[in-house]
Design a protein around this motif. Sequence first.
Motif, PDB file in Angstrom:
ATOM      1  N   PHE A 160       0.871  -1.175   0.000  1.00  0.00           N
ATOM      2  CA  PHE A 160       0.000   0.000   0.000  1.00  0.00           C
ATOM      3  C   PHE A 160       0.909   1.226   0.000  1.00  0.00           C
ATOM      4  N   THR A 161       1.008   1.880  -1.137  1.00  0.00           N
ATOM      5  CA  THR A 161       1.873   3.051  -1.271  1.00  0.00           C
ATOM      6  C   THR A 161       1.121   4.304  -0.851  1.00  0.00           C
ATOM      7  N   THR A 162       1.775   5.140  -0.036  1.00  0.00           N
ATOM      8  CA  THR A 162       1.139   6.363   0.438  1.00  0.00           C
ATOM      9  C   THR A 162       1.499   7.579  -0.415  1.00  0.00           C
ATOM     10  N   HIS A 163       2.735   7.619  -0.930  1.00  0.00           N
ATOM     11  CA  HIS A 163       3.164   8.750  -1.749  1.00  0.00           C
ATOM     12  C   HIS A 163       4.434   8.370  -2.501  1.00  0.00           C
ATOM     13  N   HIS A 164       4.852   9.244  -3.410  1.00  0.00           N
ATOM     14  CA  HIS A 164       5.844   8.867  -4.407  1.00  0.00           C
ATOM     15  C   HIS A 164       7.295   9.038  -3.984  1.00  0.00           C
ATOM     16  N   HIS A 165       7.597   9.586  -2.831  1.00  0.00           N
ATOM     17  CA  HIS A 165       8.991   9.828  -2.468  1.00  0.00           C
ATOM     18  C   HIS A 165       9.801   8.526  -2.476  1.00  0.00           C
ATOM     19  N   ILE A 166      11.043   8.635  -2.907  1.00  0.00           N
ATOM     20  CA  ILE A 166      11.863   7.449  -3.140  1.00  0.00           C
ATOM     21  C   ILE A 166      12.034   6.601  -1.890  1.00  0.00           C
ATOM     22  N   ASP A 167      12.082   7.227  -0.721  1.00  0.00           N
ATOM     23  CA  ASP A 167      12.258   6.452   0.501  1.00  0.00           C
ATOM     24  C   ASP A 167      10.979   5.729   0.917  1.00  0.00           C
ATOM     25  N   HIS A 168       9.946   5.793   0.076  1.00  0.00           N
ATOM     26  CA  HIS A 168       8.714   5.040   0.318  1.00  0.00           C
ATOM     27  C   HIS A 168       8.376   4.090  -0.822  1.00  0.00           C
ATOM     28  N   VAL A 169       9.080   4.205  -1.954  1.00  0.00           N
ATOM     29  CA  VAL A 169       8.775   3.346  -3.112  1.00  0.00           C
ATOM     30  C   VAL A 169      10.000   2.634  -3.670  1.00  0.00           C
ATOM     31  N   GLU A 170      11.152   2.823  -3.065  1.00  0.00           N
ATOM     32  CA  GLU A 170      12.389   2.310  -3.661  1.00  0.00           C
ATOM     33  C   GLU A 170      12.347   0.806  -3.922  1.00  0.00           C
ATOM     34  N   ALA A 171      11.710   0.042  -3.039  1.00  0.00           N
ATOM     35  CA  ALA A 171      11.713  -1.421  -3.171  1.00  0.00           C
ATOM     36  C   ALA A 171      10.486  -1.971  -3.892  1.00  0.00           C
ATOM     37  N   ASN A 172       9.645  -1.101  -4.434  1.00  0.00           N
ATOM     38  CA  ASN A 172       8.423  -1.578  -5.096  1.00  0.00           C
ATOM     39  C   ASN A 172       8.699  -2.654  -6.139  1.00  0.00           C
ATOM     40  N   LEU A 173       9.556  -2.341  -7.094  1.00  0.00           N
ATOM     41  CA  LEU A 173       9.748  -3.255  -8.215  1.00  0.00           C
ATOM     42  C   LEU A 173      10.456  -4.536  -7.792  1.00  0.00           C
ATOM     43  N   ALA A 174      11.426  -4.429  -6.906  1.00  0.00           N
ATOM     44  CA  ALA A 174      12.137  -5.623  -6.439  1.00  0.00           C
ATOM     45  C   ALA A 174      11.191  -6.567  -5.698  1.00  0.00           C
TER      46      ALA A 174
ATOM     47  N   GLY B 283      -0.327  17.722   1.205  1.00  0.00           N
ATOM     48  CA  GLY B 283       0.462  18.608   2.058  1.00  0.00           C
ATOM     49  C   GLY B 283       1.928  18.280   1.885  1.00  0.00           C
ATOM     50  N   HIS B 284       2.337  17.137   2.411  1.00  0.00           N
ATOM     51  CA  HIS B 284       3.717  16.667   2.230  1.00  0.00           C
ATOM     52  C   HIS B 284       3.995  16.465   0.746  1.00  0.00           C
ATOM     53  N   THR B 285       3.094  15.776   0.063  1.00  0.00           N
ATOM     54  CA  THR B 285       3.081  15.713  -1.402  1.00  0.00           C
ATOM     55  C   THR B 285       1.665  16.036  -1.866  1.00  0.00           C
ATOM     56  N   ALA B 286       1.519  16.206  -3.175  1.00  0.00           N
ATOM     57  CA  ALA B 286       0.225  16.657  -3.707  1.00  0.00           C
ATOM     58  C   ALA B 286      -0.861  15.597  -3.588  1.00  0.00           C
ATOM     59  N   GLY B 287      -0.465  14.317  -3.662  1.00  0.00           N
ATOM     60  CA  GLY B 287      -1.471  13.264  -3.672  1.00  0.00           C
ATOM     61  C   GLY B 287      -1.359  12.250  -2.558  1.00  0.00           C
ATOM     62  N   HIS B 288      -0.640  12.594  -1.494  1.00  0.00           N
ATOM     63  CA  HIS B 288      -0.432  11.674  -0.363  1.00  0.00           C
ATOM     64  C   HIS B 288      -1.765  11.114   0.131  1.00  0.00           C
TER      65      HIS B 288
ATOM     66  N   PHE C  44       6.153  19.983   0.973  1.00  0.00           N
ATOM     67  CA  PHE C  44       6.935  20.034  -0.252  1.00  0.00           C
ATOM     68  C   PHE C  44       6.103  20.427  -1.467  1.00  0.00           C
ATOM     69  N   GLU C  45       4.859  19.989  -1.521  1.00  0.00           N
ATOM     70  CA  GLU C  45       4.090  20.168  -2.755  1.00  0.00           C
ATOM     71  C   GLU C  45       2.732  20.846  -2.560  1.00  0.00           C
ATOM     72  N   ARG C  46       2.352  21.116  -1.348  1.00  0.00           N
ATOM     73  CA  ARG C  46       1.088  21.787  -1.093  1.00  0.00           C
ATOM     74  C   ARG C  46       1.273  22.779   0.052  1.00  0.00           C
ATOM     75  N   SER C  47       0.281  23.606   0.268  1.00  0.00           N
ATOM     76  CA  SER C  47       0.384  24.710   1.216  1.00  0.00           C
ATOM     77  C   SER C  47       0.112  24.257   2.647  1.00  0.00           C
ATOM     78  N   ALA C  48       0.426  25.157   3.573  1.00  0.00           N
ATOM     79  CA  ALA C  48       0.107  24.910   4.971  1.00  0.00           C
ATOM     80  C   ALA C  48      -1.396  24.767   5.163  1.00  0.00           C
ATOM     81  N   ALA C  49      -2.183  25.555   4.461  1.00  0.00           N
ATOM     82  CA  ALA C  49      -3.641  25.449   4.569  1.00  0.00           C
ATOM     83  C   ALA C  49      -4.122  24.075   4.107  1.00  0.00           C
ATOM     84  N   ASP C  50      -3.511  23.553   3.043  1.00  0.00           N
ATOM     85  CA  ASP C  50      -3.864  22.218   2.569  1.00  0.00           C
ATOM     86  C   ASP C  50      -3.548  21.165   3.634  1.00  0.00           C
ATOM     87  N   MET C  51      -2.362  21.262   4.227  1.00  0.00           N
ATOM     88  CA  MET C  51      -1.975  20.289   5.241  1.00  0.00           C
ATOM     89  C   MET C  51      -2.870  20.399   6.475  1.00  0.00           C
TER      90      MET C  51
END
Length: 256
Positions: free
Chosen positions: A54-68, A114-119, A145-152
């Motif tokens: 179950f992926t939460t967002h695209h940052h590499i430290d959360h998806v690095e092992a997906n393909l393996a 907030g942290h990312t646009a589609g988290h 990183f990708e959205r505003s404080a109001a969004d978060m």
Amino acid sequence: MQTPEIEVFSCRSDNYGVLVHCPETGLTVSIDAPEEGPIIAAAERRGWKLTHIFTTHHHIDHVEANLALKERYGLEIIGPVNEAVAIPGLDRSVADGDEFLFGPHRVQVIETPGHTAGHICYHFPDAKLLFAADTLFALGCGRLFERSAADMWRSLQKLCVLPDETTIYFGHEYTLSNARFALTIDPDNERLKTRAAEIEALRAEGRFTIPTTLYLEKETNPFLRAADPKIRRNLIMETKTNEEVFAEIRKRKDNF
């Protein structure tokens, strides 16, 4: 229906790995995939075969092992529709308000930009479990990183309506720094002082600070407490909106 079994372990420098196992069906999901080796080791330690990520967002430290992991186990990867093009190996995209089954367990998708646009976060309502990744930490929240404080702020409010007894698993071991910062924002909060001392002791022993509960975060996490009069007075922001107070707290943490 049996309660899901959970295994928590360290990945990378400060990520948490989390496996969730359904005893009735044998299904096992990795919440994100920060690092292949520790995830495989944890699954083998418990005698579980991974069936999902179950992926939460695209940052590499959360998806690095997906393909393996997908190549090794033939598992299914589920992730946020609004980051679908950036999720390696994605099989199924989900959006805010979607609900699906993991064995007999309902899983609700909560979009938390907030942290990312589609988290997104994954909520198991029957088991009262929330996998919040980098939206909500123990005594903290994710950098913007990708959205505003109001969004978060709006995203965090979506989590705050969950039951107080909800158990929260988060993506990183930032809790000691978060506790020290929280005391600068909310210095008269006795529950926070007690909790900060407990965290200092845990980390001195090399122990984890995960999981937390929504009730505990509401009582002590300054990022959820922008409406608190004492915090507003301390920041000299009594007449500002909650979003403005939250933005100031986030800015101070960025520079802490």
